[in-house]
Design a protein around this motif. Structure first.
Motif, PDB file in Angstrom:
ATOM      1  N   SER A 101       0.826  -1.206   0.000  1.00 44.44           N
ATOM      2  CA  SER A 101       0.000   0.000   0.000  1.00 44.44           C
ATOM      3  C   SER A 101       0.862   1.258   0.000  1.00 44.44           C
ATOM      4  N   GLY A 102       2.043   1.187   0.604  1.00 45.13           N
ATOM      5  CA  GLY A 102       2.927   2.343   0.614  1.00 45.13           C
ATOM      6  C   GLY A 102       3.407   2.703  -0.777  1.00 45.13           C
ATOM      7  N   LEU A 103       3.657   1.699  -1.601  1.00 41.41           N
ATOM      8  CA  LEU A 103       4.079   1.937  -2.974  1.00 41.41           C
ATOM      9  C   LEU A 103       2.970   2.610  -3.760  1.00 41.41           C
ATOM     10  N   ARG A 104       1.741   2.065  -3.643  1.00 40.02           N
ATOM     11  CA  ARG A 104       0.625   2.699  -4.346  1.00 40.02           C
ATOM     12  C   ARG A 104       0.354   4.094  -3.811  1.00 40.02           C
ATOM     13  N   SER A 105       0.521   4.291  -2.494  1.00 39.82           N
ATOM     14  CA  SER A 105       0.317   5.617  -1.914  1.00 39.82           C
ATOM     15  C   SER A 105       1.294   6.631  -2.510  1.00 39.82           C
ATOM     16  N   PHE A 106       2.538   6.222  -2.682  1.00 40.22           N
ATOM     17  CA  PHE A 106       3.521   7.127  -3.282  1.00 40.22           C
ATOM     18  C   PHE A 106       3.063   7.571  -4.666  1.00 40.22           C
ATOM     19  N   VAL A 107       2.620   6.611  -5.469  1.00 47.06           N
ATOM     20  CA  VAL A 107       2.192   6.934  -6.837  1.00 47.06           C
ATOM     21  C   VAL A 107       0.907   7.752  -6.826  1.00 47.06           C
ATOM     22  N   SER A 108      -0.028   7.427  -5.932  1.00 48.15           N
ATOM     23  CA  SER A 108      -1.285   8.173  -5.833  1.00 48.15           C
ATOM     24  C   SER A 108      -1.033   9.614  -5.432  1.00 48.15           C
ATOM     25  N   VAL A 109      -0.200   9.810  -4.412  1.00 46.99           N
ATOM     26  CA  VAL A 109       0.073  11.170  -3.960  1.00 46.99           C
ATOM     27  C   VAL A 109       0.792  11.959  -5.047  1.00 46.99           C
ATOM     28  N   GLN A 110       1.773  11.333  -5.666  1.00 47.13           N
ATOM     29  CA  GLN A 110       2.512  12.024  -6.717  1.00 47.13           C
ATOM     30  C   GLN A 110       1.592  12.439  -7.862  1.00 47.13           C
ATOM     31  N   GLY A 111       0.802  11.483  -8.373  1.00 44.98           N
ATOM     32  CA  GLY A 111       0.023  11.753  -9.577  1.00 44.98           C
ATOM     33  C   GLY A 111      -1.313  12.412  -9.337  1.00 44.98           C
ATOM     34  N   SER A 112      -2.068  11.922  -8.344  1.00 42.60           N
ATOM     35  CA  SER A 112      -3.436  12.383  -8.158  1.00 42.60           C
ATOM     36  C   SER A 112      -3.575  13.537  -7.180  1.00 42.60           C
ATOM     37  N   LEU A 113      -2.675  13.639  -6.213  1.00 44.37           N
ATOM     38  CA  LEU A 113      -2.805  14.688  -5.214  1.00 44.37           C
ATOM     39  C   LEU A 113      -1.843  15.858  -5.419  1.00 44.37           C
ATOM     40  N   ALA A 114      -0.697  15.616  -6.015  1.00 44.85           N
ATOM     41  CA  ALA A 114       0.261  16.701  -6.237  1.00 44.85           C
ATOM     42  C   ALA A 114       0.270  17.161  -7.700  1.00 44.85           C
ATOM     43  N   MET A 115       0.380  16.216  -8.632  1.00 43.74           N
ATOM     44  CA  MET A 115       0.424  16.609 -10.043  1.00 43.74           C
ATOM     45  C   MET A 115      -0.951  17.048 -10.567  1.00 43.74           C
ATOM     46  N   PHE A 116      -2.005  16.323 -10.161  1.00 43.50           N
ATOM     47  CA  PHE A 116      -3.328  16.651 -10.696  1.00 43.50           C
ATOM     48  C   PHE A 116      -3.743  18.094 -10.436  1.00 43.50           C
ATOM     49  N   PRO A 117      -3.637  18.637  -9.206  1.00 47.72           N
ATOM     50  CA  PRO A 117      -4.061  20.028  -9.018  1.00 47.72           C
ATOM     51  C   PRO A 117      -3.222  21.028  -9.799  1.00 47.72           C
ATOM     52  N   ILE A 118      -1.930  20.736  -9.958  1.00 49.57           N
ATOM     53  CA  ILE A 118      -1.100  21.623 -10.785  1.00 49.57           C
ATOM     54  C   ILE A 118      -1.557  21.537 -12.231  1.00 49.57           C
ATOM     55  N   TRP A 119      -1.832  20.319 -12.704  1.00 51.53           N
ATOM     56  CA  TRP A 119      -2.284  20.103 -14.083  1.00 51.53           C
ATOM     57  C   TRP A 119      -3.662  20.718 -14.324  1.00 51.53           C
ATOM     58  N   ALA A 120      -4.568  20.565 -13.371  1.00 56.75           N
ATOM     59  CA  ALA A 120      -5.950  21.012 -13.564  1.00 56.75           C
ATOM     60  C   ALA A 120      -6.148  22.491 -13.248  1.00 56.75           C
ATOM     61  N   ARG A 133       9.197  17.252 -14.544  1.00 61.03           N
ATOM     62  CA  ARG A 133      10.126  16.679 -13.562  1.00 61.03           C
ATOM     63  C   ARG A 133       9.426  15.673 -12.669  1.00 61.03           C
ATOM     64  N   MET A 134       8.181  15.954 -12.310  1.00 63.92           N
ATOM     65  CA  MET A 134       7.437  15.031 -11.462  1.00 63.92           C
ATOM     66  C   MET A 134       7.067  13.768 -12.229  1.00 63.92           C
ATOM     67  N   ALA A 135       6.706  13.912 -13.493  1.00 60.18           N
ATOM     68  CA  ALA A 135       6.375  12.741 -14.313  1.00 60.18           C
ATOM     69  C   ALA A 135       7.587  11.837 -14.485  1.00 60.18           C
ATOM     70  N   ALA A 136       8.775  12.435 -14.518  1.00 59.12           N
ATOM     71  CA  ALA A 136      10.009  11.666 -14.678  1.00 59.12           C
ATOM     72  C   ALA A 136      10.510  11.093 -13.356  1.00 59.12           C
ATOM     73  N   GLY A 137       9.878  11.457 -12.244  1.00 60.40           N
ATOM     74  CA  GLY A 137      10.333  10.995 -10.942  1.00 60.40           C
ATOM     75  C   GLY A 137      11.551  11.743 -10.431  1.00 60.40           C
ATOM     76  N   GLU A 138      11.877  12.852 -11.075  1.00 57.34           N
ATOM     77  CA  GLU A 138      13.023  13.648 -10.646  1.00 57.34           C
ATOM     78  C   GLU A 138      12.659  14.594  -9.511  1.00 57.34           C
ATOM     79  N   ALA A 139      11.385  14.959  -9.414  1.00 57.08           N
ATOM     80  CA  ALA A 139      10.884  15.793  -8.329  1.00 57.08           C
ATOM     81  C   ALA A 139       9.716  15.063  -7.686  1.00 57.08           C
ATOM     82  N   ILE A 140       9.660  15.118  -6.368  1.00 54.50           N
ATOM     83  CA  ILE A 140       8.609  14.439  -5.598  1.00 54.50           C
ATOM     84  C   ILE A 140       7.662  15.479  -5.029  1.00 54.50           C
ATOM     85  N   GLY A 141       6.371  15.159  -5.046  1.00 47.57           N
ATOM     86  CA  GLY A 141       5.366  16.075  -4.531  1.00 47.57           C
ATOM     87  C   GLY A 141       4.620  15.506  -3.346  1.00 47.57           C
TER      88      GLY A 141
END
Length: 399
Positions: A101-120, A133-141
């Motif tokens: 669950s921690g692995l999925r949480s990392f991906v969920s937070v990165q994509g849906s909680l940090a990247m999504f509001p910036i994107w939307a 940078r976030m899509a490449a995993g170079e920056a973490i959100g």
């Protein structure tokens, strides 16, 4: 989507796919799911027990690998994101949480909680600065909404931002239970302003930002969880997300994350069922495998049915999302029921494994403990129940 789902069946009843759900997937969806499953098998499963025991998660090492696979912000378009369907994103979450669950949480937070509001809701500068940078995993959100005294009632948050005479924003307050908090390069923080709740893009190296890890967790140990503190943190005027105001902003992000969870939880349940099935066929007592006992077979059957049913619910909701028909109450249906079913599967599997079920040599106790957190976060089971109650009666049971 490039191709059309088609039902296939190769004889017999597969104990791992009893209803032939794999045949409901398109070739693209199936390929994505298998790619993520292989990544989890190769890179996560050999090490995750140790990470859990040590309370660590190698985000900086795994982030670029997941970025190369296109898993970060994968359901978003442009800016280096993969632009997959919602269903494909869900299937990836299912396989990630079958790992942990921690692995999925990392991906969920990165994509849906940090990247999504910036994107939307972000400015073009926000998007260009952070999303590639976030899509490449170079920056973490990370995503700052929950506070020590406002969990299920985020509208009562105390964190506030005030604009000074020069136009800068000054942010004060704190956030709690923040995944990725101390390892993030950027935080999307929600705060009260004179104009209502607004979101802010906060680089974590800004003076006045501090993060403290939360220790002594018995759940989600292979995940970084932090408290964020903002002490007269000064941001430029353009740090605010221009595209949204009010609670619509953070709640829409949570809806995106909950969609991934309703798939992911079934991955954890599936992993527990498969571990119990394998164990029951190998474990001999009274001269026979325990899988030959009626009570054990009942447990295995109940687990299998719950996994198959939950997977069908998730897939159906994925199809609704991809056609623009999915409602937030339907997401609550999936999050509420799939998580509780997964938790029951984990508990039943723990019983099948007996004393071995409490060791990290098997994945069951790790998933069971993790699911206790998943049951609570991104909306507690009780809150989702009341969301559904309002949806079917038209009467709100909470403000």
């Amino acid at each position: 989507m490039a191709d059309t789902p088609h039902l296939t069946r190769v004889g017999g009843d597969d104990p791992l796919d009893f209803l032939a759900i794999d045949g409901l997937l398109s070739d693209e969806e199936r390929q994505i799911q298998q790619t993520v499953r292989q990544f989890v098998g190769d890179r996560i499963l050999p090490e995750v027990g140790r990470w859990y025991e040590e309370g660590t998660f190698p985000a900086r090492e795994l982030g670029p690998v997941m970025g190369e696979l296109g898993l970060l912000g994968m359901h978003l378009e442009g800016y280096g994101c993969a632009g997959t369907s919602g269903t494909a994103y869900g299937l990836a979450c299912l396989e990630l949480e079958a790992g942990d669950s921690g692995l999925r949480s990392f991906v969920s937070v990165q994509g849906s909680l940090a990247m999504f509001p910036i994107w939307a809701y972000g400015s073009e500068e926000h998007k260009e600065t952070w999303l590639p940078r976030m899509a490449a995993g170079e920056a973490i959100g990370c995503f700052g909404l929950t506070e020590p005294d406002s969990g299920s009632d985020p509208g009562s948050m105390r964190t506030h931002a005030k604009q000074d005479a020069g136009g800068d924003w000054v942010l004060n307050g704190s956030k709690m239970w923040i995944t990725n908090g101390s390892i993030a390069d950027v935080a999307v923080v929600w705060a009260r302003t004179d104009g209502g709740v607004r979101g802010f893009v906060v680089p974590t190296d800004t003076p006045g930002f501090t993060a403290h890890d939360i220790h002594r967790k018995a759940s989600l140990r292979a995940s970084v969880t932090s408290e964020l503190v903002f002490d007269d943190l000064r941001l430029p005027a353009d740090a605010v997300l221009p595209g949204v105001s009010g609670m619509k902003g953070p709640l829409s992000c949570l809806n995106e994350a909950r969609f991934g969870i309703l798939f992911g939880a079934i991955g954890a349940g599936r992993a527990c069922y498969e571990a119990a099935l394998d164990y029951a066929k190998d474990r001999v007592q009274f001269g026979v495998p325990i899988a030959s006992f009626q009570l054990t077979q009942r447990k295995l059957v109940e687990m299998m049915v719950a996994v198959q049913r939950g997977t069908l619910v998730a897939l159906h909701l994925g199809r609704l999302k991809d056609t623009g028909q999915l409602t937030s109450a339907q997401v609550s249906f999936g999050k509420m029921d799939n998580v509780r079913q997964a938790l029951e599967i984990a508990r039943e599997a723990r019983g099948v494994l007996g004393a071995n079920g409490i060791t990290l040599e098997y994945p069951v106790i790790r998933h069971m403990n993790n699911l206790e957190s998943v049951y609570t976060y991104e909306g507690t089971n009780e809150i989702h129940t009341l969301v559904l109650g309002q949806a079917i009666t038209g009467i709100g049971a909470f403000s």
